[in-house]
Design a protein around this motif. Structure first.
Motif, PDB file in Angstrom:
ATOM      1  N   ILE A  48       0.836  -1.206   0.000  1.00 32.88           N
ATOM      2  CA  ILE A  48       0.000   0.000   0.000  1.00 32.88           C
ATOM      3  C   ILE A  48       0.870   1.255   0.000  1.00 32.88           C
ATOM      4  N   GLY A  49       1.902   1.266   0.849  1.00 33.62           N
ATOM      5  CA  GLY A  49       2.786   2.423   0.905  1.00 33.62           C
ATOM      6  C   GLY A  49       3.523   2.655  -0.403  1.00 33.62           C
ATOM      7  N   PHE A  50       3.949   1.567  -1.047  1.00 28.26           N
ATOM      8  CA  PHE A  50       4.656   1.687  -2.319  1.00 28.26           C
ATOM      9  C   PHE A  50       3.734   2.265  -3.394  1.00 28.26           C
ATOM     10  N   LEU A  51       2.507   1.765  -3.472  1.00 29.52           N
ATOM     11  CA  LEU A  51       1.568   2.278  -4.467  1.00 29.52           C
ATOM     12  C   LEU A  51       1.261   3.757  -4.226  1.00 29.52           C
ATOM     13  N   ALA A  52       1.171   4.140  -2.962  1.00 29.54           N
ATOM     14  CA  ALA A  52       0.922   5.548  -2.649  1.00 29.54           C
ATOM     15  C   ALA A  52       2.135   6.402  -2.999  1.00 29.54           C
ATOM     16  N   SER A  53       3.335   5.892  -2.734  1.00 28.96           N
ATOM     17  CA  SER A  53       4.551   6.625  -3.074  1.00 28.96           C
ATOM     18  C   SER A  53       4.678   6.830  -4.573  1.00 28.96           C
ATOM     19  N   GLU A  54       4.184   5.865  -5.355  1.00 31.97           N
ATOM     20  CA  GLU A  54       4.254   5.954  -6.819  1.00 31.97           C
ATOM     21  C   GLU A  54       3.135   6.782  -7.418  1.00 31.97           C
ATOM     22  N   GLY A  55       2.192   7.244  -6.585  1.00 28.27           N
ATOM     23  CA  GLY A  55       1.099   8.053  -7.093  1.00 28.27           C
ATOM     24  C   GLY A  55      -0.033   7.247  -7.695  1.00 28.27           C
ATOM     25  N   ILE A  56      -0.025   5.915  -7.507  1.00 30.41           N
ATOM     26  CA  ILE A  56      -1.093   5.076  -8.038  1.00 30.41           C
ATOM     27  C   ILE A  56      -2.363   5.238  -7.207  1.00 30.41           C
ATOM     28  N   ILE A  57      -2.207   5.347  -5.883  1.00 32.82           N
ATOM     29  CA  ILE A  57      -3.340   5.567  -4.985  1.00 32.82           C
ATOM     30  C   ILE A  57      -3.026   6.723  -4.055  1.00 32.82           C
ATOM     31  N   ARG A  58      -4.061   7.269  -3.448  1.00 32.26           N
ATOM     32  CA  ARG A  58      -3.897   8.282  -2.408  1.00 32.26           C
ATOM     33  C   ARG A  58      -4.415   7.790  -1.060  1.00 32.26           C
ATOM     34  N   LYS A  59      -5.396   6.883  -1.105  1.00 31.32           N
ATOM     35  CA  LYS A  59      -5.980   6.351   0.121  1.00 31.32           C
ATOM     36  C   LYS A  59      -6.057   4.831   0.008  1.00 31.32           C
ATOM     37  N   ALA A  60      -6.017   4.179   1.154  1.00 34.48           N
ATOM     38  CA  ALA A  60      -6.065   2.717   1.163  1.00 34.48           C
ATOM     39  C   ALA A  60      -7.390   2.191   0.634  1.00 34.48           C
ATOM     40  N   ASP A  61      -8.472   2.943   0.831  1.00 34.70           N
ATOM     41  CA  ASP A  61      -9.771   2.432   0.400  1.00 34.70           C
ATOM     42  C   ASP A  61      -9.982   2.521  -1.114  1.00 34.70           C
ATOM     43  N   GLU A  62      -8.984   3.014  -1.852  1.00 35.83           N
ATOM     44  CA  GLU A  62      -9.024   2.923  -3.306  1.00 35.83           C
ATOM     45  C   GLU A  62      -8.725   1.500  -3.771  1.00 35.83           C
ATOM     46  N   ILE A  63      -8.215   0.670  -2.871  1.00 36.54           N
ATOM     47  CA  ILE A  63      -7.913  -0.725  -3.193  1.00 36.54           C
ATOM     48  C   ILE A  63      -9.157  -1.570  -2.954  1.00 36.54           C
ATOM     49  N   LYS A  64      -9.585  -2.270  -3.978  1.00 35.11           N
ATOM     50  CA  LYS A  64     -10.741  -3.156  -3.876  1.00 35.11           C
ATOM     51  C   LYS A  64     -10.370  -4.456  -3.181  1.00 35.11           C
ATOM     52  N   GLU A  65      -9.204  -5.009  -3.544  1.00 38.27           N
ATOM     53  CA  GLU A  65      -8.762  -6.284  -2.962  1.00 38.27           C
ATOM     54  C   GLU A  65      -7.250  -6.339  -2.984  1.00 38.27           C
TER      55      GLU A  65
ATOM     56  N   THR B  43       4.255 -17.980  -3.318  1.00 46.82           N
ATOM     57  CA  THR B  43       4.654 -17.670  -4.686  1.00 46.82           C
ATOM     58  C   THR B  43       5.406 -16.354  -4.795  1.00 46.82           C
ATOM     59  N   GLY B  44       5.307 -15.508  -3.763  1.00 45.21           N
ATOM     60  CA  GLY B  44       5.980 -14.217  -3.800  1.00 45.21           C
ATOM     61  C   GLY B  44       5.253 -13.179  -4.635  1.00 45.21           C
ATOM     62  N   PHE B  45       3.925 -13.286  -4.705  1.00 44.39           N
ATOM     63  CA  PHE B  45       3.137 -12.324  -5.472  1.00 44.39           C
ATOM     64  C   PHE B  45       2.149 -11.597  -4.561  1.00 44.39           C
ATOM     65  N   ALA B  46       1.969 -10.311  -4.833  1.00 41.96           N
ATOM     66  CA  ALA B  46       0.893  -9.534  -4.225  1.00 41.96           C
ATOM     67  C   ALA B  46      -0.074  -9.159  -5.342  1.00 41.96           C
ATOM     68  N   HIS B  47      -1.320  -9.587  -5.209  1.00 47.42           N
ATOM     69  CA  HIS B  47      -2.340  -9.315  -6.221  1.00 47.42           C
ATOM     70  C   HIS B  47      -3.220  -8.170  -5.728  1.00 47.42           C
ATOM     71  N   ILE B  48      -3.241  -7.084  -6.493  1.00 54.13           N
ATOM     72  CA  ILE B  48      -3.974  -5.885  -6.107  1.00 54.13           C
ATOM     73  C   ILE B  48      -4.993  -5.551  -7.189  1.00 54.13           C
ATOM     74  N   SER B  49      -6.216  -5.302  -6.793  1.00 51.33           N
ATOM     75  CA  SER B  49      -7.211  -4.775  -7.731  1.00 51.33           C
ATOM     76  C   SER B  49      -7.758  -3.476  -7.145  1.00 51.33           C
ATOM     77  N   LEU B  50      -7.938  -2.492  -8.013  1.00 54.01           N
ATOM     78  CA  LEU B  50      -8.412  -1.173  -7.605  1.00 54.01           C
ATOM     79  C   LEU B  50      -9.877  -0.992  -7.982  1.00 54.01           C
ATOM     80  N   HIS B  51     -10.559  -0.125  -7.269  1.00 52.79           N
ATOM     81  CA  HIS B  51     -11.943   0.186  -7.618  1.00 52.79           C
ATOM     82  C   HIS B  51     -12.013   0.855  -8.995  1.00 52.79           C
ATOM     83  N   GLN B  52     -10.971   1.619  -9.328  1.00 52.70           N
ATOM     84  CA  GLN B  52     -10.856   2.200 -10.657  1.00 52.70           C
ATOM     85  C   GLN B  52      -9.587   1.629 -11.291  1.00 52.70           C
ATOM     86  N   PRO B  53      -9.708   0.525 -12.040  1.00 51.34           N
ATOM     87  CA  PRO B  53      -8.530  -0.170 -12.578  1.00 51.34           C
ATOM     88  C   PRO B  53      -7.667   0.737 -13.451  1.00 51.34           C
ATOM     89  N   VAL B  54      -6.372   0.466 -13.430  1.00 51.05           N
ATOM     90  CA  VAL B  54      -5.427   1.185 -14.280  1.00 51.05           C
ATOM     91  C   VAL B  54      -4.947   0.243 -15.369  1.00 51.05           C
TER      92      VAL B  54
END
Length: 270
Positions: free
Chosen positions: A56-73, A80-91
């Motif tokens: 979450i902090g990395f995505l915010a630092s990159e300007g992808i999100i501003r708030k945690a609740d922008e993340i849907k899942e 496996t070493g993967f983090a799967h992120i989906s946003l309410h407004q997909p990019v």
């Protein structure tokens, strides 16, 4: 990997004429690949702890999100070493403005990439935080005492969100940028205000570190390490107090010293 046992790595230690073989604790290095709306965004080499905060902090630092609740899942798969992120407004991949990257644990990213998003998310800080010299020294001592991983391995950086009264929480990682992103992510997840907060940090304050502090809305960063000239120039422009080389009873205040309230008036730089 047969040398890596539960007790630690079999290590030969030499001190003067004394030589011995002992198990040595070694810090863990873990590659985490971020899949954003089904597309590979970045692979971060990090310590395998607080990975949701890091993501979450990395995505915010990159300007992808501003708030945690922008993340849907958000799902982190340690196996496996993967983090799967989906946003309410997909990019879409073209919005990333870069190809998938491998981000090392120490060096961060190039200035070219940072400047692409900094104009959007870096901001001038107007924090009214006030702190004393003795409180700065106490906070640094508390940070160093709280990092059990560093005490065991000497191989991680630590960052903490704090008030002038004490540390609120501490995050550690092999990468100093990652440690800060974990603090940022925890702030966003907990909806913790940056008002009258500071960051206590073990690493060097580079321009990249300073920009992360700006994006977090933090008015003061306190480090036991050095600063760079670009970091100081940015801090001066963005209203951030930078204090480095906080060791024992010593510290260097580089910018916006008005937040350190018990300085002699003749020493105030702004």
């Amino acid at each position: 990997m047969d040398k890596l046992e539960k007790a630690g790595w079999k290590t030969i230690k030499i001190k003067g004429l004394h030589q011995e073989s002992v198990p040595e604790a070694i810090t863990t290095e873990f590659p985490l690949t971020l899949m954003l709306d089904g597309h590979e965004f970045a692979t971060i080499v990090c310590s395998p702890s607080e990975l949701e905060d890091l993501t979450i902090g990395f995505l915010a630092s990159e300007g992808i999100i501003r708030k945690a609740d922008e993340i849907k899942e958000l799902q982190v798969d340690m196996y496996t070493g993967f983090a799967h992120i989906s946003l309410h407004q997909p990019v879409q991949p073209q919005q990333f403005d870069h190809s998938s990257r491998f981000i090392g644990s120490c060096c961060g990213k190039s200035r070219q990439f940072y400047f692409k998003s900094d104009a959007r998310v870096a901001k001038t800080v107007t924090s009214k935080l006030e702190i004393k010299v003795s409180e700065c020294i106490m906070l640094m001592e508390d940070l160093l005492d709280s990092s059990l991983e560093f005490q065991k391995t000497g191989g991680v950086h630590s960052a903490a969100l704090a008030t002038s009264d004490g540390l609120l929480y501490t995050r550690s990682d092999i990468g100093r940028h990652n440690a800060l992103d974990k603090v940022f992510g925890s702030m966003l997840r907990g909806r913790i205000s940056a008002k009258e907060k500071l960051v206590v940090f073990s690493g060097r304050i580079s321009s990249e570190v300073l920009l992360k502090i700006s994006k977090m809305g933090i008015g003061l960063i306190l480090s036991k390490s050095a600063v760079t000239d670009l970091a100081v120039q940015l801090a001066n422009d963005l209203g951030i107090t930078v204090i480095g080389f906080t060791r024992g009873d010593r510290m260097n205040i580089y910018t916006h010293s008005h937040r350190v309230v018990d300085l002699h008036p003749d020493l105030q730089t702004d």
